[in-house]
Design a protein around this motif. Sequence first.
Motif, mmCIF file in Angstrom:
data_model
loop_
_atom_site.group_PDB
_atom_site.id
_atom_site.type_symbol
_atom_site.label_atom_id
_atom_site.label_comp_id
_atom_site.label_asym_id
_atom_site.label_seq_id
_atom_site.Cartn_x
_atom_site.Cartn_y
_atom_site.Cartn_z
ATOM 1 N N THR A 145 0.825 -1.203 0.000
ATOM 2 C CA THR A 145 0.000 0.000 0.000
ATOM 3 C C THR A 145 0.864 1.260 0.000
ATOM 4 O OG1 THR A 145 -1.932 1.025 0.969
ATOM 5 C CG2 THR A 145 -0.353 0.139 2.519
ATOM 6 N N THR A 146 2.041 1.178 0.630
ATOM 7 C CA THR A 146 2.947 2.331 0.622
ATOM 8 C C THR A 146 3.414 2.616 -0.803
ATOM 9 O OG1 THR A 146 3.719 1.612 2.780
ATOM 10 C CG2 THR A 146 5.024 3.299 1.692
ATOM 11 N N GLY A 162 0.593 3.960 -2.908
ATOM 12 C CA GLY A 162 0.334 5.346 -2.519
ATOM 13 C C GLY A 162 1.369 6.290 -3.109
ATOM 14 N N GLY A 170 -7.935 1.583 -5.938
ATOM 15 C CA GLY A 170 -7.510 2.795 -5.242
ATOM 16 C C GLY A 170 -7.479 4.038 -6.096
ATOM 17 N N GLY A 214 -2.100 5.878 2.290
ATOM 18 C CA GLY A 214 -2.107 4.425 2.436
ATOM 19 C C GLY A 214 -3.475 3.793 2.437
ATOM 20 N N GLU A 215 -4.528 4.562 2.268
ATOM 21 C CA GLU A 215 -5.847 3.968 2.459
ATOM 22 C C GLU A 215 -6.573 3.656 1.161
ATOM 23 O OE1 GLU A 215 -8.017 7.020 4.582
ATOM 24 O OE2 GLU A 215 -8.885 7.787 2.732
ATOM 25 N N CYS A 221 -5.840 1.978 -1.863
ATOM 26 C CA CYS A 221 -5.838 0.737 -2.641
ATOM 27 C C CYS A 221 -6.236 -0.467 -1.788
ATOM 28 C CB CYS A 221 -4.474 0.516 -3.280
ATOM 29 S SG CYS A 221 -4.452 -0.966 -4.279
ATOM 30 N N SER A 222 -7.491 -0.862 -1.882
ATOM 31 C CA SER A 222 -7.983 -1.986 -1.081
ATOM 32 C C SER A 222 -7.198 -3.255 -1.372
ATOM 33 C CB SER A 222 -9.451 -2.231 -1.390
ATOM 34 O OG SER A 222 -10.162 -1.038 -1.232
ATOM 35 N N ALA A 232 -4.082 -3.703 -2.254
ATOM 36 C CA ALA A 232 -2.780 -3.743 -1.581
ATOM 37 C C ALA A 232 -2.950 -3.975 -0.088
ATOM 38 C CB ALA A 232 -2.024 -2.442 -1.832
ATOM 39 N N LEU A 233 -3.980 -3.385 0.489
ATOM 40 C CA LEU A 233 -4.204 -3.549 1.926
ATOM 41 C C LEU A 233 -4.576 -4.985 2.260
ATOM 42 C CD1 LEU A 233 -6.107 -0.215 2.549
ATOM 43 C CD2 LEU A 233 -3.924 -0.867 3.588
ATOM 44 N N LEU A 237 -7.398 -0.064 6.065
ATOM 45 C CA LEU A 237 -6.131 0.294 6.717
ATOM 46 C C LEU A 237 -6.308 0.236 8.229
ATOM 47 C CD1 LEU A 237 -3.201 1.371 6.487
ATOM 48 C CD2 LEU A 237 -4.143 3.673 6.441
#
Lengths: 316, 428
Positions: A32-33, A36, A177, A184-185, A187-188, A190-191, A238
């Motif tokens: 997610t980083t 982002g 995302g 960081g919030e 992209c579901s 990636a999370l 997240l």
Amino acid sequence: MDNLTVTSSPHFRSNNSTSKIMLYVILALLPTTVVGCVYFGINAVLVVLTGVVFAVLSEYIYEKIMKQPITVGDLSAAVTGLLLALNLPSTTPLWMVALASAISIIVVKQLFGGIGCNFANPALVGRIVITLCFTSETSKFIEPFVNANVDATAGATLLNSIAANEKLPELWRVFLGLHAGCIGEVCSLALIVGGVFLVVTRVINPAIPLSYILTTYLFTTALGYDGLYGILSGGLLLGAIFMATDYVTSPLTVKGKIIFGIGCGVITTVIRIFGSNAEGVSYAIVFMNVLTPLIDNLTAKKSPFAKPNKKEAKAK
Amino acid sequence: MALHLKTVNVRHHKLTAEKETVIMPYSCNLVIPMLQHIGRPCVPTVKVGDSVLKGQIIGEATEFMSAPIHASTSGKVVSVRDMLCPSGVYTPHIEIAPDKEDKSIEPLSFKIDSLSDLVDATRQLGMVGLGGAGFPTSIKLNPKNIDEVDTLIVNATECEPFITSDYREMLENAEDIKEGIELLKKLMNIKNAYIGIEDNKPKAIEIMKKLSGDIFEVKTLKSRYPQGAEKVIIYHLTGRKVLEGQLPADVGVVVINVTSLGSLVRGLKTGLPLTHKRVTVSGDCVKEPQNVYAPIGTPIDKIIEFCGGVVNEPEKLIMGGPMMGVTMCHGSMPIIKNTNAVLLLSKKLADTPEPTACIRCSKCVSACPFNLMPTVFEHAYHDGDLEALEKHKVMLCMECGCCSFVCPAKRPLVQTNRLAKAALREKK
Ligand code: SF4
Ligand code: SF4
């Protein structure tokens, strides 16, 4: 056979360690980083770096001054800094990020006794403090791939759109995302990848994320909104996967964790739908953090080998 | 209710599994402690200068919770003095200088027609739980509620890493075990008999299965630690719960260690009391790890010498397994009846790292076989909160070590539990 060490059993220890756990959390946050940073560009990179560096630095300097053992090696300060940065929009001024890091580490973590002693999630409290102090600077959300410096028209986050009953973007765009939000919030996908990694490596127990997400979905749907968008927006994943599962501030037993997750879900939804504030997730988690000792007390495990107490014995 | 208790996965390190037991000759003075069991120490019946024969009583069991102690070989008593024994208390130790003739007493003759005959013989033979606990076998075989006992469990799990002495017993003396089960079933009037073996010992399982017939049933257990803990094996094999303050017999079960059973049968056959013990000598600092059949009272360093001596740099000398064994600060301590292993481990294997702060990861809570909450004990103990310790049942802790094993912060949880238990006992 000189120099034999005498210790209490067990003499075998697993190769798990605090720093290994923290390293795994960082690895799980990488997808997610990276997403982002790609979506929001160099500003996002700078926010993340500032968050991490100042968190670690704050801990180091505090411990140096207080003449305490230096614990930055356990990587928990780095995790706090990273989580904090991921919970901010890429447009946040860097000095504010640094300030939030310092507050998280020094006020919320160290002043309460350092790792393991804080009552609430440091990154979340740091974030809440600066969003309360500098509301406008910390809520300029932009769409991905927009040059923030040239074209800084703030985009509406998904949550704003849901609340305003606007037309929502297609689900797949949300999943990848491609909408405005914190670094960081968005992209579901990636999370979720990160979350699965943490569950598979047994760093976290899935009880909190699952109960949190499910409650939010059901409650949002019950109130007549689109539950799916509810869980894919506003940092819910997240929060549920990475913030609510913070060991120190969540309950010890699985039963307690489920109660904690349900509580988070209910409060998040209530704040989102009935409150004026879009930031339901942070407040919900911090609120449940405060209730954790109580939940722990109520859900203390009972050994199957304990003598049944008188009441139960009678019932039998 | 979950069907399985929590267990942990520890590396097995069964280096000596395929090494046949070797008999250790008498080469040195034997030092025999008067306390080699749970209970009251024995009273020496010999004095300096006396000649003794192998199998002769040198320590008399004057109290109920006890078992007599015999000379492991023939020779002369050279000293009787108080020393620290492996269980941590001062008791008399009798030192015997072997005469190398190894002359035995006249074998005892037994006529076993009833349970009381068996209990009597068991006591005379000095039998105690050889798996580690050292509970006098004669007491174990004679529960007050014998009529309610319907299940015999032979514990052959050997869940501690490294140790293979029970495994070798099954490979080398399977017939004795079978006869033992038959005998106990008959005399104790028991319906079901099981032998519980972990699935990392397929050979033993096969051998025992061949012998089982309709006498007993071989139960394969997952090789997880602490599968062999008494309450755990009883629960996993019968679903019965031995509650706080209860004995296995209270739920109709008698559990006996496999080597204890084999040794008992050999004792009955030969008429010679317990004088030797199979000890797994292992670890990454022993030149030739092996299973040694050693006279009780042999100092540890002599046994290690017999196994080729020390290699690498040992960090810990452990009597017993790495999960529950006791570390020794020197090798002059003798092996006793319930010693099942002597381990010499390097820092790499047996390091005890500095603890760091508890991060409340709850791993200890989810690892405890008894569903206890070790991190809660730790906080309560440090706050002096005895009430909380009692409420959360620290007294149930069996000190198995799972919690300390999994703790990422390396907290000394077992140690704290011990202190907490001692504090509660003192209060009472
Ligand atoms: S395993 Fe260790 S760090 Fe985790 S909660 Fe238990 S004592 Fe604390
Ligand atoms: S040592 Fe005690 S508290 Fe720790 S896991 Fe074993 S029984 Fe549970």
